[in-house]
Design an enzyme around this catalytic site. Structure first.
Site, PDB file in Angstrom:
ATOM      1  N   PRO A   1       6.889   3.161  -1.229  1.00 60.26           N
ATOM      2  CA  PRO A   1       5.898   3.707  -2.153  1.00 60.26           C
ATOM      3  C   PRO A   1       5.408   5.095  -1.731  1.00 60.26           C
ATOM      4  O   PRO A   1       5.253   5.990  -2.570  1.00 60.26           O
ATOM      5  CB  PRO A   1       4.756   2.693  -2.124  1.00 60.26           C
ATOM      6  CG  PRO A   1       5.419   1.415  -1.738  1.00 60.26           C
ATOM      7  CD  PRO A   1       6.492   1.820  -0.768  1.00 60.26           C
TER       8      PRO A   1
ATOM      9  N   GLY B   1       0.831  -1.199   0.000  1.00 55.65           N
ATOM     10  CA  GLY B   1       0.000   0.000   0.000  1.00 55.65           C
ATOM     11  C   GLY B   1       0.866   1.249   0.000  1.00 55.65           C
ATOM     12  O   GLY B   1       2.012   1.226  -0.438  1.00 55.65           O
ATOM     13  N   LEU B   2       0.307   2.344   0.496  1.00 62.22           N
ATOM     14  CA  LEU B   2       1.067   3.597   0.555  1.00 62.22           C
ATOM     15  C   LEU B   2       1.803   3.670   1.883  1.00 62.22           C
ATOM     16  O   LEU B   2       1.437   4.407   2.797  1.00 62.22           O
ATOM     17  CB  LEU B   2       0.140   4.798   0.382  1.00 62.22           C
ATOM     18  CG  LEU B   2      -0.137   5.173  -1.059  1.00 62.22           C
ATOM     19  CD1 LEU B   2      -1.069   6.368  -1.132  1.00 62.22           C
ATOM     20  CD2 LEU B   2       1.141   5.450  -1.815  1.00 62.22           C
ATOM     21  N   HIS B   3       2.842   2.876   1.991  1.00 62.69           N
ATOM     22  CA  HIS B   3       3.652   2.809   3.196  1.00 62.69           C
ATOM     23  C   HIS B   3       5.119   2.784   2.777  1.00 62.69           C
ATOM     24  O   HIS B   3       5.456   2.282   1.709  1.00 62.69           O
ATOM     25  CB  HIS B   3       3.295   1.550   3.987  1.00 62.69           C
ATOM     26  CG  HIS B   3       4.003   1.459   5.298  1.00 62.69           C
ATOM     27  ND1 HIS B   3       3.682   2.272   6.358  1.00 62.69           N
ATOM     28  CD2 HIS B   3       5.027   0.677   5.710  1.00 62.69           C
ATOM     29  CE1 HIS B   3       4.488   1.985   7.372  1.00 62.69           C
ATOM     30  NE2 HIS B   3       5.301   1.020   7.001  1.00 62.69           N
ATOM     31  N   ALA B   4       5.979   3.328   3.590  1.00 62.14           N
ATOM     32  CA  ALA B   4       7.428   3.302   3.406  1.00 62.14           C
ATOM     33  C   ALA B   4       7.861   3.779   2.017  1.00 62.14           C
ATOM     34  O   ALA B   4       7.623   4.918   1.654  1.00 62.14           O
ATOM     35  CB  ALA B   4       7.971   1.913   3.746  1.00 62.14           C
TER      36      ALA B   4
END
Length: 88
Positions: free
Chosen positions: A18, A13-16
């Site tokens: 990305p 997902g939109l973590h770290a």
């Protein structure tokens, strides 16, 4: 105001990584961009903390909005980025 909806392709997902790549691209655009889950209040897409706090997971849709010169082109590039698995 330009708006786009995209499905998050990155497996985390939109973590770290990305989220970092996305926020960097937003910053390079020079526009104020908001990101939100559909129907929810948007957060500053140029803020790594805001984007990560959104908690958008793989397969979830998010809406991007921007205003200003070139907003459509900027959002098209951001949609392409989010539609790519940035962990690959």
């Amino acid at each position: 105001m330009a708006t786009r909806t995209v499905t998050i392709a990155s497996s985390v997902g939109l973590h770290a990584r990305p989220a970092s790549l996305f926020v960097e691209a937003v910053g390079e655009s020079g526009l104020d961009v908001l990101i939100a889950r559909p129907g929810e209040e948007g957060v500053d897409a140029g803020s790594i903390l805001g984007v990560m706090a959104l908690g958008a997971k793989h397969g979830e849709e998010v809406e991007l909005t921007a205003e200003g010169d070139g907003a459509d082109a900027v959002l098209d590039r951001l949609v392409e980025l989010l539609a790519t698995d940035l962990d690959a």
